[in-house]
Design a protein around this motif. Sequence first.
Motif, PDB file in Angstrom:
ATOM      1  N   THR A 108      -4.703  56.864 100.758  1.00 51.77           N
ATOM      2  CA  THR A 108      -4.857  57.699 101.949  1.00 51.77           C
ATOM      3  C   THR A 108      -6.072  58.618 101.834  1.00 51.77           C
ATOM      4  O   THR A 108      -6.413  59.073 100.748  1.00 51.77           O
ATOM      5  N   THR A 109      -6.710  58.850 102.959  1.00 45.94           N
ATOM      6  CA  THR A 109      -7.864  59.765 102.982  1.00 45.94           C
ATOM      7  C   THR A 109      -7.543  61.038 103.744  1.00 45.94           C
ATOM      8  O   THR A 109      -8.321  61.989 103.709  1.00 45.94           O
ATOM      9  N   ASP A 110      -6.408  61.068 104.418  1.00 44.40           N
ATOM     10  CA  ASP A 110      -5.984  62.234 105.184  1.00 44.40           C
ATOM     11  C   ASP A 110      -5.379  63.272 104.234  1.00 44.40           C
ATOM     12  O   ASP A 110      -4.420  62.981 103.514  1.00 44.40           O
ATOM     13  N   ASP A 111      -5.930  64.492 104.220  1.00 43.74           N
ATOM     14  CA  ASP A 111      -5.472  65.534 103.289  1.00 43.74           C
ATOM     15  C   ASP A 111      -4.019  65.923 103.502  1.00 43.74           C
ATOM     16  O   ASP A 111      -3.285  66.135 102.538  1.00 43.74           O
ATOM     17  N   ILE A 112      -3.593  66.030 104.752  1.00 42.12           N
ATOM     18  CA  ILE A 112      -2.212  66.435 105.036  1.00 42.12           C
ATOM     19  C   ILE A 112      -1.243  65.346 104.581  1.00 42.12           C
ATOM     20  O   ILE A 112      -0.248  65.628 103.902  1.00 42.12           O
ATOM     21  N   THR A 113      -1.534  64.110 104.903  1.00 43.09           N
ATOM     22  CA  THR A 113      -0.683  62.994 104.471  1.00 43.09           C
ATOM     23  C   THR A 113      -0.642  62.926 102.954  1.00 43.09           C
ATOM     24  O   THR A 113       0.424  62.729 102.361  1.00 43.09           O
ATOM     25  N   SER A 114      -1.784  63.100 102.332  1.00 39.95           N
ATOM     26  CA  SER A 114      -1.851  63.076 100.876  1.00 39.95           C
ATOM     27  C   SER A 114      -0.996  64.176 100.256  1.00 39.95           C
ATOM     28  O   SER A 114      -0.269  63.947  99.284  1.00 39.95           O
TER      29      SER A 114
END
Length: 196
Positions: A108-114
């Motif tokens: 994943t590249t999305d900070d929140i998802t990560s």
Amino acid sequence: MTIRIYVRASTKDQDAERALGDLVKFSEQYGNSHVQYIENHTGTKLERPQLNKLLDESKYGDILLVESVDRLSRLTQDDFSTLKQRIKDKGLRLVVQDLPTTHAVINTTDDITSAVLTVVNNMLIDLLATMARLDNEKRKERIKQGLERSGYKPTGKKANADKHAEIKDLNTKGLTKEQIANAVGVGVATVYRVLR
């Protein structure tokens, strides 16, 4: 980035390399650079030669790939905390083949998802490590009960108070954990455990 594949079996009679082929193939999605660490050693001890070698050789951002959490740990809660801290200190990213949420964090590249997946993974890994430890403790209790019924009474291993004192003394002198371990002739995990 290097993928560090760790496989373990508890005894020399077991095939530690059983899952290695699948892990090598699985690792290809993260890159072609991988190193294999194979050992026949109990998961209830922090002092494992190949695991310590893996941790010593790791660089920040490398991936630690295991088949399942119980291949990494059947440790007590305190020892597992020590191992997790060592993994974190090295900047390793833990990927567990049979725990898909650990794969998602890497991809994943999305900070929140990560961030959410990291919290979920930490919880799941702790839960699975606890279950592996409890399973091991139940098995040991059954063995102990059987031995006691047969008349055998195990005595256990005693801590080396002199080495513990030496570790604590060297720690006050500003040596690194690795330097202390080498000076006293113990593993790095023992140093962490004594100082905890």
